[in-house]
Enzyme design. Sequence first.
Site, short mmCIF file in Angstrom:
data_model
loop_
_atom_site.label_atom_id
_atom_site.label_comp_id
_atom_site.label_asym_id
_atom_site.label_seq_id
_atom_site.Cartn_x
_atom_site.Cartn_y
_atom_site.Cartn_z
N ASP A 1 1.98 -27.38 -2.33
CA ASP A 1 3.32 -27.46 -2.91
C ASP A 1 3.94 -26.07 -2.97
O ASP A 1 3.24 -25.05 -2.99
CB ASP A 1 3.29 -28.11 -4.30
CG ASP A 1 2.50 -27.32 -5.32
OD1 ASP A 1 1.42 -26.80 -4.98
OD2 ASP A 1 2.96 -27.20 -6.48
N GLU B 1 0.44 -27.04 -8.06
CA GLU B 1 0.10 -25.71 -8.56
C GLU B 1 1.34 -24.98 -9.06
O GLU B 1 1.28 -24.24 -10.04
CB GLU B 1 -0.58 -24.89 -7.46
CG GLU B 1 -1.32 -23.66 -7.97
CD GLU B 1 -0.45 -22.41 -8.06
OE1 GLU B 1 -0.89 -21.43 -8.69
OE2 GLU B 1 0.67 -22.41 -7.50
#
Length: 380
Positions: A71, A135
């Site tokens: 991500d 994250e």
Amino acid sequence: MPIDPVALTADLVRCPSVTPEEGGALDLIERILSGAGFDCTRVDRNGVPNLFARWGRKGANRTFGFNGHTDVVPVGDAAAWTRDPFGGEIADGWLWGRGATDMKSGVAAFVAAAVDFVQETPPDGAVVLTITGDEEGDSTDGTVALLDWMAAEGEAMSVCLVGEPTCPERLGEMMKIGRRGSMTAFFTARGVQGHSAYPHRAKNPVAALARLIDRLSSHDLDYGTEHFDASTLAVTTFDTGNPATNVIPALCRATVNIRFNDAHSGASLTRWLEEEAARVAADTGVEIALSAKISGESFLTPPGELSELVARAVEAETGLRPEPSTSGGTSDARFVRAHCPVVEFGLVGKTMHQVDERVEVAQIEPLKAIYLRILKDYFA
């Protein structure tokens, strides 16, 4: 056939995986790993995508783990970018795009190294990859979810390497053997509103909170420890929401962020903040409430077998002996550290989260070589 980590990085950058969107990035990695004989499981929790992959026997005595994320943060103003933030374009010796540095290049390099390793020299043990899509967000359903699932399923890692960008200027100069803790303190001061010409008839929350913030920011938390720099406290917000210049408001808010070393814990710092707030409240008659959010405690993987393994591989491939460091912000290593020893090593991170994020192409293949050497040496 060896996997080209540069091409894989570009393909991953072309996946618009802004948290919490998967964008096709984990699907791509899963296809590659499955095709190389890894057992892959999607561990999605609360709509957050995650991938667990293992080559080798479950429960092997020696299991090398890798942790990373696909991500990315939002691009901001796309018009401000020189190149398409999701184009994965290679130009002028750089690979451009959101996530190129943080950390799709690191993920691509390890995936390529792991596939080459298990196909060329199958180890007596297992290789595990834990790749999350959470994250850059709240980090509550990403690596944490993967570790929860692993514990429930009897999966484990003996050691773990996190592929975050760790080098300030040159590939090979720094690795992370720990991280500072992080906490945010939210203060709300409640006084009595009044006319600014008659301050004695009011209780000024602005003055009270300013006094508290001054006390906090002028205090030396510590002077550093053996493996950590001094802890820091930064004032990040101070708000009254008061447009009137002749009114003492009834409410004022402030926020501070503390990055702390192993001389403290989130609980000990919370107690200190509460004591300081109580002193100022008693002196001023203004009520001061505290709400604290602890994002992670400090941790350290003491220099030893794992850090030496990484350092030797880095030095062999780059000629540089990486400095063991605990500087910088938080990472998902703070979750992994409760599971097994963990060290972080990756590329130069100068442009991460910036407009025109990019990675030097010449760093990606050497990073794969470093990761491949780490795997070979670990199972030697």
